[in-house]
Design an enzyme around this catalytic site. Structure first.
Site, mmCIF file in Angstrom:
data_model
loop_
_atom_site.group_PDB
_atom_site.id
_atom_site.type_symbol
_atom_site.label_atom_id
_atom_site.label_comp_id
_atom_site.label_asym_id
_atom_site.label_seq_id
_atom_site.Cartn_x
_atom_site.Cartn_y
_atom_site.Cartn_z
ATOM 1 N N THR A 244 50.400 -45.711 37.119
ATOM 2 C CA THR A 244 49.614 -44.873 37.525
ATOM 3 C C THR A 244 49.239 -46.212 38.997
ATOM 4 O O THR A 244 48.306 -46.111 39.677
ATOM 5 C CB THR A 244 48.882 -44.154 37.263
ATOM 6 O OG1 THR A 244 49.820 -42.997 37.178
ATOM 7 C CG2 THR A 244 47.913 -43.545 38.583
ATOM 8 N N TYR B 278 50.904 -37.645 43.137
ATOM 9 C CA TYR B 278 51.330 -39.612 43.200
ATOM 10 C C TYR B 278 53.009 -39.743 43.060
ATOM 11 O O TYR B 278 53.638 -39.336 41.993
ATOM 12 C CB TYR B 278 50.632 -40.352 43.642
ATOM 13 C CG TYR B 278 50.068 -40.208 41.869
ATOM 14 C CD1 TYR B 278 49.131 -39.487 41.341
ATOM 15 C CD2 TYR B 278 50.627 -40.897 40.993
ATOM 16 C CE1 TYR B 278 49.227 -39.846 39.534
ATOM 17 C CE2 TYR B 278 50.603 -41.393 39.564
ATOM 18 C CZ TYR B 278 50.272 -40.566 39.117
ATOM 19 O OH TYR B 278 49.324 -40.175 37.124
ATOM 20 N N THR C 131 50.406 -44.859 31.685
ATOM 21 C CA THR C 131 49.475 -44.549 30.671
ATOM 22 C C THR C 131 49.878 -43.658 29.055
ATOM 23 O O THR C 131 50.100 -43.943 28.445
ATOM 24 C CB THR C 131 48.578 -43.281 31.010
ATOM 25 O OG1 THR C 131 49.213 -42.281 32.074
ATOM 26 C CG2 THR C 131 47.510 -43.925 32.494
ATOM 27 N N ASP C 132 51.407 -43.161 29.891
ATOM 28 C CA ASP C 132 52.438 -42.643 29.223
ATOM 29 C C ASP C 132 52.465 -43.111 28.101
ATOM 30 O O ASP C 132 52.842 -42.749 26.435
ATOM 31 C CB ASP C 132 53.673 -41.946 29.415
ATOM 32 C CG ASP C 132 53.724 -40.668 30.737
ATOM 33 O OD1 ASP C 132 54.060 -40.575 31.043
ATOM 34 O OD2 ASP C 132 52.013 -40.120 30.650
ATOM 35 N N LYS D 298 47.039 -41.937 24.142
ATOM 36 C CA LYS D 298 47.025 -40.811 25.564
ATOM 37 C C LYS D 298 46.534 -39.573 24.706
ATOM 38 O O LYS D 298 47.501 -38.695 24.340
ATOM 39 C CB LYS D 298 47.620 -40.660 26.401
ATOM 40 C CG LYS D 298 47.530 -40.172 27.273
ATOM 41 C CD LYS D 298 48.981 -40.452 28.606
ATOM 42 C CE LYS D 298 48.115 -39.830 29.576
ATOM 43 N NZ LYS D 298 49.657 -40.081 30.468
ATOM 44 N N GLU E 66 52.586 -34.166 0.382
ATOM 45 C CA GLU E 66 52.971 -32.629 1.055
ATOM 46 C C GLU E 66 54.418 -32.558 0.745
ATOM 47 O O GLU E 66 54.907 -31.548 0.054
ATOM 48 C CB GLU E 66 53.220 -33.043 2.279
ATOM 49 C CG GLU E 66 53.593 -31.932 2.550
ATOM 50 C CD GLU E 66 52.894 -30.694 2.905
ATOM 51 O OE1 GLU E 66 51.241 -30.582 3.366
ATOM 52 O OE2 GLU E 66 53.622 -29.655 2.563
HETATM 53 N N1 DAS Z 1 54.321 -41.428 34.110
HETATM 54 C C1 DAS Z 1 52.909 -42.255 33.960
HETATM 55 C C2 DAS Z 1 53.445 -43.717 33.594
HETATM 56 O O1 DAS Z 1 54.105 -44.151 34.474
HETATM 57 C C3 DAS Z 1 52.254 -42.284 34.864
HETATM 58 C C4 DAS Z 1 50.631 -43.385 34.803
HETATM 59 O O2 DAS Z 1 49.894 -42.351 34.340
HETATM 60 O O3 DAS Z 1 50.859 -44.294 34.695
HETATM 61 O O4 DAS Z 1 52.818 -43.685 32.054
#
Ligand code: DAS
Length: 366
Positions: free
Chosen positions: A49, A63, A129-130, A202, A323
């Site tokens: 992103t 986007y 971010t993923d 995340k 567990e």
């Molecule tokens: N799909 C997500 C990624 O590329 C977009 C982002 O949040 O960066 O990890």
């Protein structure tokens, strides 16, 4: 008379030219000196992103990721020039959910090579971010350098109102160029926070304060200054027994997610696909449904490692033999690592050992 006046004018012209040249030279020298004093930071761009673009300024969540090239990212933040001498490399241009193990290995090898260069003081990786938490943890395990290595992402594309990417990237470059960030392991800088690449994940997928560490951030960046509160206790980078220079590929490790009404189907299919270890992403304390235990024991008997982790939100903590009788079943527990981080560590550990006791040691130390 004329010649005398001309001579005077010529001399004064020469003097002012010399003075002008001297001033220009001085300005250039001071600029060069300034630049010489600035840390040298390399930005490796992978997509996400932070390189995304939306149709409207109000598109903060709709986007396309991985569109803007690294040189444009850098050109969009003139303030970078005051923080470091920056240059960029476009390593990939993908949304991070599509990164493969081979991409992680290639990226880590590039980071390792750059970290050995005398003209590199720090490295920033712009990333989606993923899976930023996976890449950051992987680099933390296998890059043997105490130079600052900073992963940075953004929750909104640069085209959106109140986009977070530019300040995140400026802060990341600042941290990467800071001597006080050396030796702290791979860092994730976002939303003014400095988190450990080991701990952070995340936690919320629709807010700018998306990244959280269950045990807290290492520090903060405020107006370009780093404020540190704690250090990572686990082994990392120069203190790691793993080194990307000796790794060319990662063994296949898969994750099976378990909730209520759990069945053994997925575990069996993943083992048949060639997984060397299965991460059981269980509820609570990495709990395993009674109906699934026999299959996991059978797969362990066939040589597949079983690693119990927890998919609880704010931070799991799987206790050995609590567990399940892990000693009796010869299973491994992922300690406080979430399933996706457990996959990374198991992949790295299996490049060195197949011994389950050694795997358990590694999970407790990293
Ligand atoms: N799909 C997500 C990624 O590329 C977009 C982002 O949040 O960066 O990890």
């Amino acid at each position: 008379m004329f010649s005398h006046a001309l001579a005077l004018r010529t001399n004064s012209l020469r003097r002012s030219l010399l003075r002008g040249t001297a001033l220009t030279a001085l300005a250039l020298c001071s600029a060069a000196a300034l630049a010489a004093d600035l840390p040298k930071v390399v930005i490796l761009a992978t997509g996400g992103t932070i390189a995304g673009a939306g149709a409207e300024a109000t598109n903060s969540a709709t986007y396309q990721a991985a569109k803007v090239p690294v040189d444009k990212l850098i050109a969009g933040i003139p303030q970078l020039g005051k923080v470091a001498e920056v240059r960029g490399e476009q390593v990939f241009q993908v949304a991070s959910e599509s990164l493969r193990n081979e991409n992680l290995v290639a990226l880590a090898k590039r980071v390792s090579a750059l970290s050995k260069q005398k003209d590199v003081d720090g490295i920033v990786i712009t990333h989606g971010t993923d899976t930023a938490e996976e890449t950051a943890y992987f680099l933390n395990l296998v890059v043997a350098s105490d130079k600052p290595i900073v992963v940075v992402a953004s929750m909104r594309p640069g085209t959106a109102m109140s986009a977070d990417g530019q300040l995140n990237l400026l802060n990341a470059v600042g941290v990467a160029g800071s001597s006080d960030a050396r030796g702290k392991g791979v860092l994730v800088v976002m939303n003014d926070e400095i988190n450990s690449g080991r701990d952070v994940s995340k936690a919320v997928n629709i807010r700018v304060d998306a990244f959280r560490s269950p045990w807290g951030a290492l520090g903060m960046v405020v107006e370009g200054r780093n404020y540190w509160f704690r250090r990572l206790d686990k082994r990392h980078t120069v203190n790691s027994e793993f080194n990307i220079d000796q790794i060319d590929s990662l063994p296949l490790v898969e994750i099976a997610y378990a909730a209520g009404n759990a069945n053994p189907t997925a575990y069996r299919a993943l083992a048949q696909s060639g997984a060397k270890a299965l991460i059981h992403a269980g509820p609570g304390n990495g709990s395993v449904a009674a109906g699934v235990v026999p299959t996991l024991r059978e797969l362990r008997g066939q040589g597949v490692h079983i690693i119990r982790s927890s998919h609880v939100n704010a931070g799991g903590f799987v206790l050995r033999n609590a567990e399940q009788p892990d000693d009796q079943y010869d299973w491994v527990v992922a300690h406080d690592l979430n399933p996706q981080k457990a996959r990374i560590l198991a992949s790295v550990a299996l490049t060195k050992t197949q011994d389950s006791k050694e795997l358990q040691r590694i999970f407790m130390q990293y």
